[in-house]
Design a protein around this motif. Sequence first.
Motif, PDB file in Angstrom:
ATOM      1  N   ILE A  99     -26.414   5.174 -22.190  1.00  0.00           N
ATOM      2  CA  ILE A  99     -25.915   4.914 -23.542  1.00  0.00           C
ATOM      3  C   ILE A  99     -24.855   5.958 -23.899  1.00  0.00           C
ATOM      4  O   ILE A  99     -24.876   7.076 -23.385  1.00  0.00           O
ATOM      5  N   PHE A 120     -28.077   9.613 -22.001  1.00  0.00           N
ATOM      6  CA  PHE A 120     -26.718   9.709 -22.545  1.00  0.00           C
ATOM      7  C   PHE A 120     -25.686  10.061 -21.477  1.00  0.00           C
ATOM      8  O   PHE A 120     -25.987  10.760 -20.501  1.00  0.00           O
ATOM      9  N   SER A 124     -24.289   4.038 -29.899  1.00  0.00           N
ATOM     10  CA  SER A 124     -25.485   4.253 -29.072  1.00  0.00           C
ATOM     11  C   SER A 124     -26.618   3.342 -29.525  1.00  0.00           C
ATOM     12  O   SER A 124     -27.331   2.755 -28.702  1.00  0.00           O
TER      13      SER A 124
END
Length: 215
Positions: free
Chosen positions: A40, A8, A47
Amino acid sequence: MKILVTGFDPFGGEKINPALEAVKGLANTIKGAEIKKIEIPTVFGKSAEVVKVAIKEFQPDVVLNIGQAGGRFALTPERVAINVDDARIPDNEGNQPIDEAVQQQGKAAYFTQLPVKAMVTAIKAVGLPGAVSNTAGTFVCNHIMYQVQYLIDTQYPTIKGGFIHVPFIPEQVVDKANQPFMSLTDMTKGLTAAIEAIVDFEGKEDLKEIGGAIH
């Protein structure tokens, strides 16, 4: 074997997300497995769309999502994802779902297909703290783990999916008292060990070892 590994982007006011940085440090091949690394967004819905496109293009055998769990001291493979979005803080686009289903037609929960006990054993074998986690939270980390499992359940039955949470790195805790941390180098080392276990245990049963939690 082909393994898609995601990390992330930073969220919650942090300037860095150790999950993404640790993923960037992974080798392109681990124990013969081809590793594809992607970033992401820490955004509900979006996502999952990014991961869905990557799955379609890369056709992986395994999807392994990595996320930050500040406050944890160990690398923690997740056992289960639940069908709840319940955001304590807004995501990176201001979305803050409260008590909403991740997928209206999805199951209440999905268990990982990955050998979490073997992964923890491998992490510890390289001298790093590891533990099985029984909650991925209710923020975007649980969301993406659940979304991948939903895709496996509905579209990709041969894929295996799972999630690992990582702690803060040192620079994130300079102004956070009594917070555990781990270096990026060690995180990448531990993630590599976990991926090696995934490869080694392909087609095998997970280890039967103590890894439960009282609370």
